[in-house]
Design a protein around this motif. Structure first.
Motif, PDB file in Angstrom:
ATOM      1  N   UNK A  16     -28.981  60.639  24.143  1.00 51.94           N
ATOM      2  CA  UNK A  16     -30.341  59.801  23.766  1.00 51.94           C
ATOM      3  C   UNK A  16     -29.954  58.294  24.087  1.00 51.94           C
ATOM      4  N   UNK A  17     -28.907  57.733  23.764  1.00 51.83           N
ATOM      5  CA  UNK A  17     -28.492  56.222  23.920  1.00 51.83           C
ATOM      6  C   UNK A  17     -28.413  56.223  25.612  1.00 51.83           C
ATOM      7  N   UNK A  18     -27.992  57.030  26.467  1.00 52.06           N
ATOM      8  CA  UNK A  18     -27.762  57.154  27.693  1.00 52.06           C
ATOM      9  C   UNK A  18     -29.329  57.016  28.461  1.00 52.06           C
ATOM     10  N   UNK A  19     -29.964  57.835  27.989  1.00 49.02           N
ATOM     11  CA  UNK A  19     -31.199  58.220  28.363  1.00 49.02           C
ATOM     12  C   UNK A  19     -32.148  56.678  28.120  1.00 49.02           C
TER      13      UNK A  19
ATOM     14  N   UNK B 153     -17.360  51.176  28.553  1.00 48.98           N
ATOM     15  CA  UNK B 153     -18.297  49.908  29.036  1.00 48.98           C
ATOM     16  C   UNK B 153     -17.764  48.533  29.244  1.00 48.98           C
ATOM     17  N   UNK B 154     -16.657  48.299  28.065  1.00 47.36           N
ATOM     18  CA  UNK B 154     -16.088  47.046  27.985  1.00 47.36           C
ATOM     19  C   UNK B 154     -15.129  47.091  29.482  1.00 47.36           C
ATOM     20  N   UNK B 155     -14.327  48.005  29.859  1.00 45.78           N
ATOM     21  CA  UNK B 155     -13.503  47.893  31.012  1.00 45.78           C
ATOM     22  C   UNK B 155     -14.316  47.597  32.107  1.00 45.78           C
ATOM     23  N   UNK B 156     -15.490  48.218  32.236  1.00 51.56           N
ATOM     24  CA  UNK B 156     -16.281  48.059  33.405  1.00 51.56           C
ATOM     25  C   UNK B 156     -16.773  46.725  33.496  1.00 51.56           C
TER      26      UNK B 156
ATOM     27  N   UNK C 199     -20.778  63.804  35.599  1.00 43.57           N
ATOM     28  CA  UNK C 199     -20.844  63.363  36.767  1.00 43.57           C
ATOM     29  C   UNK C 199     -22.349  62.526  36.852  1.00 43.57           C
ATOM     30  N   UNK C 200     -23.059  62.636  35.782  1.00 36.42           N
ATOM     31  CA  UNK C 200     -24.559  62.174  35.972  1.00 36.42           C
ATOM     32  C   UNK C 200     -24.424  60.763  36.229  1.00 36.42           C
ATOM     33  N   UNK C 201     -25.435  60.059  36.805  1.00 31.89           N
ATOM     34  CA  UNK C 201     -25.574  58.855  37.353  1.00 31.89           C
ATOM     35  C   UNK C 201     -26.923  58.514  37.078  1.00 31.89           C
ATOM     36  N   UNK C 202     -27.447  57.112  37.274  1.00 27.66           N
ATOM     37  CA  UNK C 202     -28.731  56.565  37.229  1.00 27.66           C
ATOM     38  C   UNK C 202     -29.812  57.455  38.217  1.00 27.66           C
ATOM     39  N   UNK C 203     -29.190  58.016  39.265  1.00 27.39           N
ATOM     40  CA  UNK C 203     -30.085  58.787  40.380  1.00 27.39           C
ATOM     41  C   UNK C 203     -30.240  59.982  39.939  1.00 27.39           C
ATOM     42  N   UNK C 204     -29.587  60.544  38.726  1.00 22.28           N
ATOM     43  CA  UNK C 204     -29.747  62.223  38.541  1.00 22.28           C
ATOM     44  C   UNK C 204     -31.294  62.292  37.964  1.00 22.28           C
ATOM     45  N   UNK C 205     -31.699  63.319  38.519  1.00 22.47           N
ATOM     46  CA  UNK C 205     -33.186  63.612  38.046  1.00 22.47           C
ATOM     47  C   UNK C 205     -33.378  64.026  36.768  1.00 22.47           C
ATOM     48  N   UNK C 206     -34.551  63.905  36.272  1.00 21.97           N
ATOM     49  CA  UNK C 206     -34.667  64.125  34.855  1.00 21.97           C
ATOM     50  C   UNK C 206     -34.645  65.774  34.636  1.00 21.97           C
TER      51      UNK C 206
ATOM     52  N   UNK D 136     -26.218  48.966  32.663  1.00 24.01           N
ATOM     53  CA  UNK D 136     -26.860  50.269  32.865  1.00 24.01           C
ATOM     54  C   UNK D 136     -25.774  51.012  33.606  1.00 24.01           C
ATOM     55  N   UNK D 137     -25.050  50.542  34.517  1.00 22.91           N
ATOM     56  CA  UNK D 137     -23.916  51.007  35.422  1.00 22.91           C
ATOM     57  C   UNK D 137     -22.741  51.412  34.312  1.00 22.91           C
ATOM     58  N   UNK D 138     -22.291  50.555  33.563  1.00 21.75           N
ATOM     59  CA  UNK D 138     -21.149  50.372  32.574  1.00 21.75           C
ATOM     60  C   UNK D 138     -21.517  51.596  31.543  1.00 21.75           C
ATOM     61  N   UNK D 139     -23.022  51.814  31.058  1.00 27.56           N
ATOM     62  CA  UNK D 139     -23.420  52.468  29.957  1.00 27.56           C
ATOM     63  C   UNK D 139     -23.123  53.913  30.926  1.00 27.56           C
TER      64      UNK D 139
END
Length: 477
Positions: A286-289, A418-421, A347-354, A435-438
């Motif tokens: 849920x946090x990621x979404x 997230x911090x490392x990124x 392997x999910x990314x922001x481009x992954x479909x719902x 968002x990328x770090x998330x």
């Protein structure tokens, strides 16, 4: 065997269990809303969840004893009175302190109700029908927390957070009335001696461990903080003393003889790994979404609904399959499915479909439903009836502990990723970088959950069906 009105008994226990579990997660969606309303920090708001878990962690170890001291009806009425009072106070809460007190009352109600539910099933159902009955409990334990965020998201959007509790109240009252009419006393009241030292040790031990891990999950530098290290250390040392005391007592508060039964241990380990997988992935998703994919709380809740609903619907089916075929053919494929979906999740990314994420979540939940109830029922089936209260107390207590540990590990893996990124990023405050770090942090959590699953899969090869011979054994004694 005595005949019980099993349908009515189950109905009252399941209604109350459902509402209790529902309010446990419904509040999670409301946390950011409550921070604004009460002007409190995230760490303070976290206490609404931590306090709830802590109360359960302290109360659950004592349930084995309470089940032998009080009748089924007495415990049921007390547990519901506590839940109803807590829900009413929460619905009327004017400030954080009032809501916090309400949460503790709700947790006391739940902490008594869940072991009571498991124990009642073990007593009123013959072994060959237990799987299906436990499946209905699975429906409650999985489906209620799943609907919580969706319903709460709707209520918060159109009303206020108070309505989460106003909605629950009538159902608890109905459950109480159905139970008063139909619930019979199913356990023997033996009133074993209460050992005050055991109670104190278990409270400090389990409380310390749950508190320490919950605290670790709250802040970034969590694991190194003095409070976390001290409370986990004190908790562990006290638990060792508690265990030693139980072994040498004639009438232990928590009978550790349950660990003499190999299938109970395998079942317990399966349940604990499921709990860690579910909690680590269910907190992060849920946090990621919401933060990684920028969806609203309600949309995020809706995306998780199909998988969770399916898990709830399948639980009783899996229970029936277990009654017919035993655990092995469910647990091993189930864990393989969970491992595969977590691999894809990593392997999910922001481009992954719902649709892709919803499908993965459905796969994950189907896999979990194949593992959880069959391994739990199989494990408890191996115990002789006099150890039922202790077996359920051990399982329920350790589930709370595994839950706290899973949550804490997930949050720290997420924050460190997230911090490392962001540390290496040229623009650490840019929205797309965060968002990328998330995304990266979440991928790490799913990898961690996958490793837990693979360990579980290795253990699953040792599971075998328990043939219940208690009736024969009891006549021999």
């Amino acid at each position: 065997m005595k005949q019980y009105n099993t349908r009515a008994i189950m109905a009252s226990l399941l209604i109350c269990g459902f509402i209790g579990m529902f309010s446990e997660t419904a509040l999670n969606i409301a946390i950011s809303n409550l921070m604004d309303v009460f002007h409190i920090s995230a760490a303070t708001a976290q206490w609404l969840t931590t306090g709830f878990l802590l109360t359960l962690g302290v109360l659950m170890p004592m349930t084995g004893l309470l089940l032998q001291w009080f009748t089924t009806r007495q415990l049921f009425i007390f547990s519901l009175a506590s839940s109803i009072a807590g829900t009413l106070i929460a619905a009327l809460a004017l400030n954080f302190e009032m809501l916090m007190a309400a949460r503790v009352l709700q947790a006391v109600g739940m902490g008594l109700l869940i072991p009571l539910m498991f124990n009642t099933i073990l007593v009123v159902y013959p072994p060959e029908k237990r799987g299906a009955a436990m499946g209905f409990v699975g429906l409650v334990i999985m489906f209620a927390p799943a609907t919580g965020p969706t319903v709460a998201g709707l209520l918060i959007e159109y009303f206020t957070w108070h309505y989460i509790f106003w909605l629950s109240l009538p159902f608890l009252v109905i459950g109480l009335l159905v139970g008063l009419k139909n619930l019979e006393n199913v356990t023997e009241v033996t009133k074993p001696r209460i050992d005050v030292l055991s109670v104190v040790l278990s409270t400090i031990g389990f409380g310390g461990v749950v508190f320490g891990f919950s605290k670790a999950g709250e802040s970034a530098g969590g694991w190194t903080s003095a409070v976390v290290i001290t409370s986990i250390a004190i908790g562990l040392v006290t638990l060792v003393l508690f265990a030693l005391r139980q072994i040498f007592m004639k009438e232990p508060m928590m009978n550790l003889r349950v660990f003499k039964y190999p299938m109970f241990i395998v079942g317990l380990l399966m349940v604990l790994s499921c709990m860690m997988i579910i909690l680590s992935s269910m907190i992060i998703l849920p946090m990621y979404l919401q933060n990684g994919m920028k969806l609203s709380a309600f949309s995020a809740g809706l995306m998780l609904l199909p998988g969770s609903a399916l898990n709830g619907i399948l639980s009783p089916r899996m229970g029936r399959l277990f009654d017919k075929y035993g655990p092995k053919w469910l647990v091993i494929p189930g864990l393989a499915i969970v491992a595969a979906t977590l691999w894809f999740f990593s392997g999910i990314t922001q481009a992954s479909s719902i649709a892709f994420i919803v499908t993965l979540h459905i796969g994950l939940m189907i896999g979990i439903s194949m593992v959880w109830m069959p391994s739990q029922t199989n494990g408890l089936n191996q115990l002789p009836p006099e150890l039922y209260p202790h077996g359920t107390a051990v399982m329920n207590t350790l589930q709370q502990v595994a839950g706290a540990i899973g949550t804490a590990l997930a949050i720290s893996i997420l924050t460190s990723g997230m911090e490392n990124y962001l540390h290496k990023s040229a623009a650490p405050n840019a929205v797309n970088e965060v968002a990328q770090a998330m995304t990266l942090g979440s991928q790490n959590v799913f990898l961690f959950a996958m490793i837990v699953t693979l360990i579980g899969l290795a253990m699953a090869f040792f599971i075998r069906r328990v043939v219940v011979k208690h009736a024969a054994m009891n006549s021999m004694h």
